[in-house]
Design a protein around this motif. Structure first.
Motif, PDB file in Angstrom:
ATOM      1  N   LYS A 136       0.771  -1.237   0.128  1.00  0.00           N
ATOM      2  CA  LYS A 136      -0.013   0.127   0.058  1.00  0.00           C
ATOM      3  C   LYS A 136       0.835   1.412   0.010  1.00  0.00           C
ATOM      4  N   LYS A 137       1.936   1.120   1.026  1.00  0.00           N
ATOM      5  CA  LYS A 137       2.806   2.262   0.850  1.00  0.00           C
ATOM      6  C   LYS A 137       3.493   2.666  -0.313  1.00  0.00           C
ATOM      7  N   TRP A 138       4.020   1.454  -0.987  1.00  0.00           N
ATOM      8  CA  TRP A 138       4.722   1.572  -2.256  1.00  0.00           C
ATOM      9  C   TRP A 138       3.999   1.995  -3.418  1.00  0.00           C
ATOM     10  N   LEU A 139       2.700   1.553  -3.489  1.00  0.00           N
ATOM     11  CA  LEU A 139       1.995   2.047  -4.665  1.00  0.00           C
ATOM     12  C   LEU A 139       1.218   3.219  -4.622  1.00  0.00           C
ATOM     13  N   SER A 140       1.289   3.769  -3.264  1.00  0.00           N
ATOM     14  CA  SER A 140       0.540   5.337  -3.166  1.00  0.00           C
ATOM     15  C   SER A 140       1.573   6.237  -3.793  1.00  0.00           C
ATOM     16  N   ASN A 141       2.820   5.943  -4.125  1.00  0.00           N
ATOM     17  CA  ASN A 141       3.695   6.624  -4.783  1.00  0.00           C
ATOM     18  C   ASN A 141       3.301   6.754  -6.359  1.00  0.00           C
ATOM     19  N   GLN A 142       3.066   7.770  -6.655  1.00  0.00           N
ATOM     20  CA  GLN A 142       2.389   7.914  -8.213  1.00  0.00           C
ATOM     21  C   GLN A 142       3.557   7.449  -9.157  1.00  0.00           C
TER      22      GLN A 142
ATOM     23  N   ARG B  89       5.008   3.044 -13.197  1.00  0.00           N
ATOM     24  CA  ARG B  89       5.818   1.967 -13.462  1.00  0.00           C
ATOM     25  C   ARG B  89       5.183   0.683 -13.789  1.00  0.00           C
ATOM     26  N   VAL B  90       4.386   0.161 -12.812  1.00  0.00           N
ATOM     27  CA  VAL B  90       3.555  -0.951 -12.881  1.00  0.00           C
ATOM     28  C   VAL B  90       2.762  -0.869 -14.177  1.00  0.00           C
ATOM     29  N   ARG B  91       2.048   0.157 -14.317  1.00  0.00           N
ATOM     30  CA  ARG B  91       1.073   0.308 -15.542  1.00  0.00           C
ATOM     31  C   ARG B  91       1.732   0.267 -16.721  1.00  0.00           C
ATOM     32  N   ARG B  92       2.965   1.050 -16.948  1.00  0.00           N
ATOM     33  CA  ARG B  92       3.602   1.391 -18.167  1.00  0.00           C
ATOM     34  C   ARG B  92       4.610   0.399 -18.590  1.00  0.00           C
ATOM     35  N   TYR B  93       5.286  -0.084 -17.758  1.00  0.00           N
ATOM     36  CA  TYR B  93       6.402  -1.007 -17.834  1.00  0.00           C
ATOM     37  C   TYR B  93       6.076  -2.460 -17.665  1.00  0.00           C
ATOM     38  N   TRP B  94       5.250  -2.780 -16.638  1.00  0.00           N
ATOM     39  CA  TRP B  94       4.805  -3.852 -16.093  1.00  0.00           C
ATOM     40  C   TRP B  94       3.691  -4.435 -16.541  1.00  0.00           C
ATOM     41  N   GLU B  95       3.174  -3.968 -17.681  1.00  0.00           N
ATOM     42  CA  GLU B  95       1.989  -4.376 -18.251  1.00  0.00           C
ATOM     43  C   GLU B  95       0.733  -4.411 -17.309  1.00  0.00           C
ATOM     44  N   GLY B  96       0.764  -3.448 -16.202  1.00  0.00           N
ATOM     45  CA  GLY B  96      -0.451  -3.325 -15.330  1.00  0.00           C
ATOM     46  C   GLY B  96      -0.494  -4.815 -14.296  1.00  0.00           C
ATOM     47  N   LYS B  97       0.713  -5.329 -14.182  1.00  0.00           N
ATOM     48  CA  LYS B  97       0.624  -6.494 -13.474  1.00  0.00           C
ATOM     49  C   LYS B  97       1.710  -6.414 -12.350  1.00  0.00           C
ATOM     50  N   PHE B  98       1.102  -6.791 -11.055  1.00  0.00           N
ATOM     51  CA  PHE B  98       2.107  -6.826  -9.791  1.00  0.00           C
ATOM     52  C   PHE B  98       2.297  -7.991  -9.553  1.00  0.00           C
ATOM     53  N   GLU B  99       3.442  -8.710  -9.345  1.00  0.00           N
ATOM     54  CA  GLU B  99       3.702  -9.896  -8.992  1.00  0.00           C
ATOM     55  C   GLU B  99       4.289  -9.897  -7.435  1.00  0.00           C
ATOM     56  N   VAL B 100       3.764 -10.829  -6.721  1.00  0.00           N
ATOM     57  CA  VAL B 100       4.095 -11.069  -5.419  1.00  0.00           C
ATOM     58  C   VAL B 100       4.586 -12.584  -5.158  1.00  0.00           C
ATOM     59  N   MET B 101       5.718 -12.852  -4.483  1.00  0.00           N
ATOM     60  CA  MET B 101       5.989 -14.217  -4.428  1.00  0.00           C
ATOM     61  C   MET B 101       5.780 -14.421  -2.570  1.00  0.00           C
ATOM     62  N   LEU B 102       5.266 -15.616  -2.645  1.00  0.00           N
ATOM     63  CA  LEU B 102       4.946 -15.956  -1.133  1.00  0.00           C
ATOM     64  C   LEU B 102       5.574 -17.143  -0.605  1.00  0.00           C
TER      65      LEU B 102
ATOM     66  N   ALA C 296      -5.817  -0.656  -6.555  1.00  0.00           N
ATOM     67  CA  ALA C 296      -5.047   0.379  -7.343  1.00  0.00           C
ATOM     68  C   ALA C 296      -5.253  -0.057  -8.696  1.00  0.00           C
ATOM     69  N   SER C 297      -6.316  -0.713  -9.097  1.00  0.00           N
ATOM     70  CA  SER C 297      -6.959  -1.331 -10.473  1.00  0.00           C
ATOM     71  C   SER C 297      -5.666  -1.787 -11.147  1.00  0.00           C
ATOM     72  N   LEU C 298      -4.859  -2.731 -10.610  1.00  0.00           N
ATOM     73  CA  LEU C 298      -3.809  -3.405 -11.171  1.00  0.00           C
ATOM     74  C   LEU C 298      -4.161  -4.915 -11.006  1.00  0.00           C
ATOM     75  N   THR C 299      -3.407  -5.518 -11.909  1.00  0.00           N
ATOM     76  CA  THR C 299      -3.774  -7.130 -11.775  1.00  0.00           C
ATOM     77  C   THR C 299      -2.445  -7.866 -10.889  1.00  0.00           C
ATOM     78  N   PRO C 300      -3.220  -8.755  -9.842  1.00  0.00           N
ATOM     79  CA  PRO C 300      -1.982  -9.254  -8.924  1.00  0.00           C
ATOM     80  C   PRO C 300      -1.838 -10.550  -9.539  1.00  0.00           C
ATOM     81  N   VAL C 301      -0.527 -11.058  -9.495  1.00  0.00           N
ATOM     82  CA  VAL C 301      -0.010 -12.341  -9.971  1.00  0.00           C
ATOM     83  C   VAL C 301       0.613 -12.715  -8.434  1.00  0.00           C
TER      84      VAL C 301
END
Length: 482
Positions: free
Chosen positions: A133-139, A144-157, A189-194
């Protein structure tokens, strides 16, 4: 290549599941292989957050050199054609993601390689929602996620480290809640989680039957499934088209259930009470340094570095050899699998069950009877683990001599855990749901007993050649190295 393409076409055309036949990604993969026989499959980079930070000021570090080499190899092509992303191990604050982004720009002068935070400890999983939440609050980060990562934000568990730290059930519950919270933040944030599931082959490292494993994943995880496959599991999962087809069908069937709303994932408050009690018992054991040293000395652990059987050192450089923080998850589980104890999966479960109130016990029974995906998955995996435990064999490993009080301690907890299992399921057999597997374990066990005795002899004689052979043999018999 033509022969492989023929087999691939045969698999797609003859699959009985319509979702597999029509899946657009399978069609795309087929077309790519036909057009580009020398197709390059991208690697995944991974480095610890502390080293990534050091690499910002030290160009000699390997991760910085790797990124520079990657950029050089890619040339005019995009670097994500050669690498899928950079995974940040031990990501515990938003600044760690920023550091990785800066290192990428410093080394490659580009922003299009996805940065993947890995949340693997209890503390990181609990804080994961706030970190994102803190990282994505930075415009700029959002852009970066929308333009360069195709709107996908990946998280490893991370399954292995959290299980090692607090026990299997508390770890799974923590991961499932983190997944739900992370999904909410990223979608908000209107992004796609992976979700990238860092699970191993054994139950204690996140493994188990794929059908049961994916049943409690979030819908986003099912829509874009991604998980690690350990070396020992590749042969078992991909050796035959029938096995691969069944794995694909499990995922496709679960995806279909989500579309029609047949899968309901909910967590009753009793899960929290149960998990907290298990964690308390589990941590009391793993944080007892003297006891852990005694237990580990009754395993091949001290020989693992000498045998050089793993891809990484058996312990981290920092800290005492027998503390939890210094022990790596893979050799940690291997030792308990080899000696037939497998305690990280079941320790504390019996005592936790005993400490619950009658009302709490009834609720857990109800959750199982109503086929709650999360709880049923845990209980069935527990039954599988308990069926492979042999305390008589394990007790022979204890050095310098058998400790009757220690054996009694583990015997009592094992019996309490069996009581939990039988009372919750109402079944007499541990593997009533897969009788063929129960028969297989029963037939293999006598042969593994002999290998265990050989391994004990090898340890006493410091016979590393024999010890290596016994480790391989027991792993083959147990169908997992750990």
């Amino acid at each position: 290549v033509k022969k492989w393409i023929f087999k691939f076409n045969f698999f797609v055309k003859n699959s009985k599941n319509p979702l597999v036949c029509r899946h657009h990604e399978l069609t795309l993969l087929k077309n790519l292989i036909e057009m580009f026989p020398a197709f390059v499959f991208p690697i995944e980079l991974r480095e610890d957050s502390s080293i990534i930070k050091q690499a910002l000021v030290d160009s000699r570090l390997s991760i910085r050199k790797m990124l520079m080499t990657l950029n050089s190899l890619a040339g005019a092509m995009e670097i994500q054609h050669y690498a899928r992303g950079l995974v940040i191990s031990h990501c515990e604050e938003a600044s760690h993601i920023d550091d990785a982004c800066r290192l990428l720009e410093l080394s490659c002068k580009k922003k299009n390689l996805p940065i993947i935070p890995l949340f693997e400890s209890k503390e990181a999983l609990l804080e994961s929602k706030n970190i994102l939440k803190k990282w994505l609050s930075n415009q700029q980060n959002d852009e970066r996620v929308r333009r360069y990562w195709e709107g996908k934000f990946e998280v490893m568990l991370g399954y292995s480290d959290s299980s090692k730290q607090i026990g299997v059930f508390p770890s799974r519950l923590l991961i499932s809640k983190a997944m739900k919270n992370i999904e909410k933040v990223i979608k908000g944030a209107s992004l796609t989680p992976v979700f990238f599931h860092g699970s191993g082959g054994s139950i204690a490292r996140g493994g188990g039957n794929l059908k049961e494993q994916v049943s409690w994943w979030s819908s986003s995880a099912i829509a874009n499934p991604k998980m690690t496959i350990q070396g020992e599991m590749i042969q078992r999962l991909f050796a035959a088209k029938e096995i691969l087809n069944s794995q694909s069908i499990h995922l496709a069937t679960e995806a279909l259930k989500r579309r029609v709303g047949k899968t309901k994932i909910s967590f009753v408050t009793e899960f929290d009470a149960f998990a907290q009690s298990i964690e308390k018992e589990y941590r009391a054991l793993v944080e007892d340094k003297d006891l852990m040293e005694q237990l580990l000395k009754g395993t091949p652990y001290e020989y693992l570095d000498l045998l050089k059987m793993g891809s990484r050192p058996s312990k981290r450089k920092k800290g005492d050899a027998f503390t939890l923080s210094s022990l790596r998850a893979i050799p940690w589980v291997l030792c308990w699998t080899q000696t037939r104890l497998l305690w990280p999966t079941w320790w504390g479960v019996g005592t936790a069950w005993e400490n619950l109130s009658s009302e709490q016990k009834e609720q857990l029974k109800k959750s199982f009877q109503q086929e709650d995906p999360f709880f049923c998955s845990f209980v069935k995996n527990l039954g599988f683990t308990l069926s492979k435990v042999d305390l008589d064999v394990w007790s022979r490993y204890l050095r310098p001599k058998k400790d009757d009080l220690l054996v009694e301690k583990f015997q009592k907890e094992y019996e309490k855990t069996l009581t939990f299992f039988h009372q919750v399921t109402g079944e007499k057999q541990l593997l009533w749901f897969r009788p063929w597997l129960q028969e297989s374990i029963k037939l293999r066990s006598p042969h593994i007993h002999l290998l265990n005795l050989i391994q004990i002899m090898a340890i006493k004689q410091n016979n590393t050649a024999l010890l290596r052979e016994s480790i391989v043999g027991i792993a083959s018999g147990m169908l997992t190295t750990g």
